[in-house]
Write an enzyme that holds these catalytic residues in place. Sequence first.
Site, PDB file in Angstrom:
ATOM      1  N   LYS A 139       0.843  -1.196   0.000  1.00 43.28           N
ATOM      2  CA  LYS A 139       0.000   0.000   0.000  1.00 43.28           C
ATOM      3  C   LYS A 139       0.882   1.250   0.000  1.00 43.28           C
ATOM      4  O   LYS A 139       2.096   1.175   0.218  1.00 43.28           O
ATOM      5  CB  LYS A 139      -0.923  -0.007   1.216  1.00 43.28           C
ATOM      6  N   ARG A 195     -10.163   0.226  14.683  1.00 42.04           N
ATOM      7  CA  ARG A 195      -9.867   0.993  13.479  1.00 42.04           C
ATOM      8  C   ARG A 195     -10.727   0.518  12.321  1.00 42.04           C
ATOM      9  O   ARG A 195     -11.555   1.251  11.802  1.00 42.04           O
ATOM     10  CB  ARG A 195      -8.372   0.890  13.133  1.00 42.04           C
ATOM     11  N   TYR A 209      16.689  30.489   7.581  1.00 38.14           N
ATOM     12  CA  TYR A 209      15.495  31.267   7.930  1.00 38.14           C
ATOM     13  C   TYR A 209      15.450  31.580   9.423  1.00 38.14           C
ATOM     14  O   TYR A 209      15.710  30.707  10.262  1.00 38.14           O
ATOM     15  CB  TYR A 209      14.235  30.507   7.549  1.00 38.14           C
ATOM     16  N   MET A 237      12.626  24.478   2.056  1.00 36.09           N
ATOM     17  CA  MET A 237      11.836  23.661   1.140  1.00 36.09           C
ATOM     18  C   MET A 237      12.717  22.840   0.202  1.00 36.09           C
ATOM     19  O   MET A 237      12.438  21.671  -0.058  1.00 36.09           O
ATOM     20  CB  MET A 237      10.901  24.544   0.303  1.00 36.09           C
TER      21      MET A 237
END
Length: 383
Positions: free
Chosen positions: A57, A156, A278, A324
């Site tokens: 998956k 679940r 940053y 990023m």
Amino acid sequence: MNDVLKKSVPEGAAAESATVGESAAGAILTIDLGAIRENYRRLKARLGGARCAGVVKADGYGLGAGQVAAALAKEGCDIFFVALLSEGALLRKALGWRPAIYVLNGIAPGAEGEAEAAGLTAVINSVEQLAAWHAAARRAGRKLPAAIQVDSGMSRLGMAAAEVEAVAGDLQAFDGIDVTLVMSHLACADEPAYPANEQQRLEFERLRKMLPKAPASLANSSGIFLGPRFHYDLARPGAALYGINPTPAEPNPMLPVVRLEARIIQTRNLHSGTGVGYGHAFHVTEPMAAATISLGYGDGWHRRAAAAAFLDGVRLPFLGRVSMDSIILDISALPPGRLKAGDLVQLIGPSQTVDQAAGHAGTIGYEILTSLGHRFHRRYVNR
């Protein structure tokens, strides 16, 4: 490293990644299909007479479901599990009609015909899904295969005990349905001493006896290591196939599968007092050498992962925040001039495993693998 099998990204990846070669890529993700095959063999050996499926998956945990499943098929794996119908349909195209492909989340209402046309096996998690699959079989004019999942304690997916008891008394509930598997899922298998494991096993025993007789499946990757009582007829490993440790309190019995390397964009010397990245989250206190690599959170590297890169076993700590498209490294531990633009440093590999990288991000190896983006050049090898 032996044969390089494929040097392309999976279908659906960004066009930019599909058109550049390895030398032009900002980062390279090497996926060892030979290691995946060996991990499958190791798991299968632990299972004795039980069969071993392959969970592919989320695009094979981010590594390419088609490539991974094809490698497992060479080891004799002929049962696969995906989460979604769309994943199953793609896998069917890749593998052909021979293997069984189970859809763990079940089939969305109204999509039963698509699943039947693709030869997918529904994992039925509720009485509503059971009724819809029953109706699909009637429309198809033939029996349709299905797994029945019961909720043994994870809360679940799967039929609750009351639902199982209700359908157990309905003689027509399974008309038109070929029950090929009765299954459940362990919540705490990576903690062998946790009482919930045995509690779930006993509840699974109780519930499956109410359902049509069929092969049983309970063990996930970690469940395989709980011993024969949990093996039943079929195990469903996922994470362990991809090198994630199924026994976190012990050494990893699996081979590593991935290596992630990022390319140096540029190097520089930083003077005392210089702000880095940053928000100037890091300030230089003494002269140091730095390098910027072409990898960031846009590639799936977690912004909060205060980790490091490595070169020849030398740790190169991150400086400041993950951007990023880039990360700044402290390369002061290397000889001057050792790194230059275009060189590669390692983010995941022998010096830093997937599980260790996950620890730096406060997450698990599953999330690291499934987050890895498609801007990487993907290289499939068979060691």
